[in-house]
Design an enzyme around this catalytic site. Structure first.
Site, PDB file in Angstrom:
ATOM      1  N   GLU A   1       0.837  -1.201   0.000  1.00 42.15           N
ATOM      2  CA  GLU A   1       0.000   0.000   0.000  1.00 42.15           C
ATOM      3  C   GLU A   1       0.870   1.249   0.000  1.00 42.15           C
ATOM      4  O   GLU A   1       1.694   1.436   0.896  1.00 42.15           O
ATOM      5  CB  GLU A   1      -0.902   0.045   1.237  1.00 42.15           C
ATOM      6  CG  GLU A   1      -2.065  -0.909   1.216  1.00 42.15           C
ATOM      7  CD  GLU A   1      -2.955  -0.721   2.440  1.00 42.15           C
ATOM      8  OE1 GLU A   1      -4.110  -1.168   2.374  1.00 42.15           O
ATOM      9  OE2 GLU A   1      -2.509  -0.144   3.445  1.00 42.15           O
ATOM     10  N   CYS A   2       0.712   2.102  -0.983  1.00 42.50           N
ATOM     11  CA  CYS A   2       1.375   3.398  -1.076  1.00 42.50           C
ATOM     12  C   CYS A   2       2.893   3.240  -0.947  1.00 42.50           C
ATOM     13  O   CYS A   2       3.558   2.899  -1.915  1.00 42.50           O
ATOM     14  CB  CYS A   2       0.805   4.371  -0.046  1.00 42.50           C
ATOM     15  SG  CYS A   2       1.118   6.105  -0.453  1.00 42.50           S
ATOM     16  N   GLY A   3       3.465   3.468   0.237  1.00 43.45           N
ATOM     17  CA  GLY A   3       4.899   3.243   0.402  1.00 43.45           C
ATOM     18  C   GLY A   3       5.297   1.828   0.055  1.00 43.45           C
ATOM     19  O   GLY A   3       6.384   1.585  -0.483  1.00 43.45           O
TER      20      GLY A   3
ATOM     21  N   THR B   1      -0.821  -0.761  -4.616  1.00 49.21           N
ATOM     22  CA  THR B   1      -1.827   0.272  -4.797  1.00 49.21           C
ATOM     23  C   THR B   1      -1.492   1.492  -3.961  1.00 49.21           C
ATOM     24  O   THR B   1      -0.880   1.374  -2.893  1.00 49.21           O
ATOM     25  CB  THR B   1      -3.223  -0.262  -4.419  1.00 49.21           C
ATOM     26  OG1 THR B   1      -4.152   0.814  -4.354  1.00 49.21           O
ATOM     27  CG2 THR B   1      -3.198  -0.962  -3.074  1.00 49.21           C
TER      28      THR B   1
END
Length: 432
Positions: free
Chosen positions: A313-315, A414
């Protein structure tokens, strides 16, 4: 557990400092305090936990729905729950502070900047109280905390001007050492730049804990949490300076469904033996050089190519790509699982509540179903021409051209942070 919501007149009014001072004051008064945060933020809760000594609960109507929000409230424990709001009290169409207060039937304590006002502070509070009916919200502004207010005549003028049905609950004095430094994505984390205990004690001395406790209420009980079978699966979760943005409820849910083992890629840890990997968001851009040399990231690249399920997720997404270029223009190799190159920017590239619709069965959702989450990132990803995406974006920016969920092998990356109430983590465990 009784509670109240600390709302603000606007972003930057000092809700976090007021929240920390109130937690400190209640703790000194002998109350066990459960902190919470309205909205999807990860940073303010780290400051809550530092002062309260227990994880802060995330309360977001968009991410959790009314029943999920109430379930997460009741996962906490203590005598009093202090819920810090997000932005201004009524701001936000997905999950404003007022919407959270309404869903929990909790009173609102309004933080008002009193630096250059007395009677006008009371007028502001009265306007926020009356606006609830205009906005169609069943919200009670029950009292105020005067931010940056002096004592003596200044404090008396504010208190005396308030109508009888809005309580004066104290003030936060104007002190430079009550400011928390910030950077991209928000404030420094609680363990990086904590407010000194003696500074919080000085602020707490000016708060009316007796009146705060008296106005607190107990929210409605939620429906029972649907039972999910426990599995024997082992999930490795990255937890270190680069991967910090993980809701407490996420780890709780993973532990309810299987075994959780944590590892620290920036500390030189190896990837643990596991059935699946979860890489939360955080600050990989601040540790890109270390991550480029991380044994865990190299092992993750090899294991993912062999079919190990990985959710980033993200990072976590950023660390799974081929490369990460910092804001200073320095490029570092990452795990090389996902066909994309990530670059940092000076301005945020996505900030909103998000809704995604699955194009096909994925690690976190079945084909045709939707999940809700949140995005806040300063990076963008340049994807390969043959990149495969798992989601269409219903709301939000996504990774590329209204597409989300970059996928390769059994890896999904994502920009969207999701809460376990979305069902995404149950789906992830069931896919292992």
């Amino acid at each position: 557990m009784k509670g109240f919501v600390l709302g603000g007149t606007h972003s930057g009014v000092g809700k976090t400092v007021a929240t920390l001072a109130i937690i400190r004051a209640l703790d000194e008064g002998g109350y066990a305090v459960q902190p919470a945060k309205a909205g999807p933020d990860f940073i303010d809760p780290s400051h809550h936990e530092r002062v309260a000594g227990r994880p802060s609960r995330t309360l977001d109507l968009w991410l959790q729905g009314t029943e999920g929000l109430r379930r997460n409230y009741y996962r906490g424990s203590g005598d009093v729950c202090v819920v810090e709001g997000v932005m201004g009290l009524y701001d936000g169409d997905g999950s404003s502070t007022a919407m959270v207060a309404e869903a929990l039937d909790l009173p609102v304590v309004l933080v008002v900047d009193a630096k250059a006002g007395m009677e006008s502070v009371a007028a502001t509070a009265l306007g926020f109280r009356q606006f609830a009916s205009h906005a169609g919200r069943d919200v009670e502004v029950a009292g105020i905390v005067a931010q940056r207010a002096h004592g003596g005549r200044h404090e008396e003028g504010i208190r005396d001007a308030l109508p009888d049905d809005i309580a004066y609950l104290g003030r936060i004095p104007p002190q430079a050492d009550l400011e928390i430094p910030d950077r991209h994505l928000g404030l420094h984390m609680g363990d990086e730049s904590p407010l000194a205990p003696e500074v919080l004690d000085a602020a707490a001395d000016h708060l009316r804990t007796d009146r705060l406790v008296d106005l607190a209420r107990t929210p409605p009980r939620p429906a029972a949490t649907p039972e999910q079978a426990r599995t024997g699966k082992r999930i490795a979760v990255a937890r270190d300076a680069a991967f910090r943005f993980c809701y407490p409820a996420t780890v709780e849910r993973l532990r309810e469904r299987g075994e959780v083992v944590t590892f620290a890629p920036t500390a030189g840890d190896d990837l643990p033996a596991c059935d699946g990997v979860y890489l939360p968001g955080g600050y990989p851009e601040l540790h890109a050089e270390t991550l480029a040399e991380s044994p865990a990231l190299r092992q993750l690249g090899a294991e993912a190519a062999d079919g190990l399920p990985v959710l980033g997720e993200c990072g976590g997404l950023m660390a799974l790509t081929e490369s990460l270029t910092t804001a200073e223009g320095v490029t570092h190799e990452m795990a090389g699982v996902l066909p994309a190159a990530v670059r940092m920017h000076d301005r945020y590239q996505g900030l909103d509540h998000v809704e995604l619709r699955a194009r096909r069965d994925t690690l976190t959702a079945s084909a045709g179903t939707s999940i809700r989450g949140h995005e806040f990132h300063y990076s963008s990803a340049e994807t390969a021409s043959d990149a495969r995406f798992a989601f269409d974006v219903v709301r939000g920016e996504g990774i590329d051209d209204q597409r989300e969920g970059l996928s390769e092998h059994r890896t999904l990356g994502t920009y969207c942070h999701v809460h376990p109430e979305s069902g995404a983590f149950d789906a992830f465990v069931d896919s292992l």
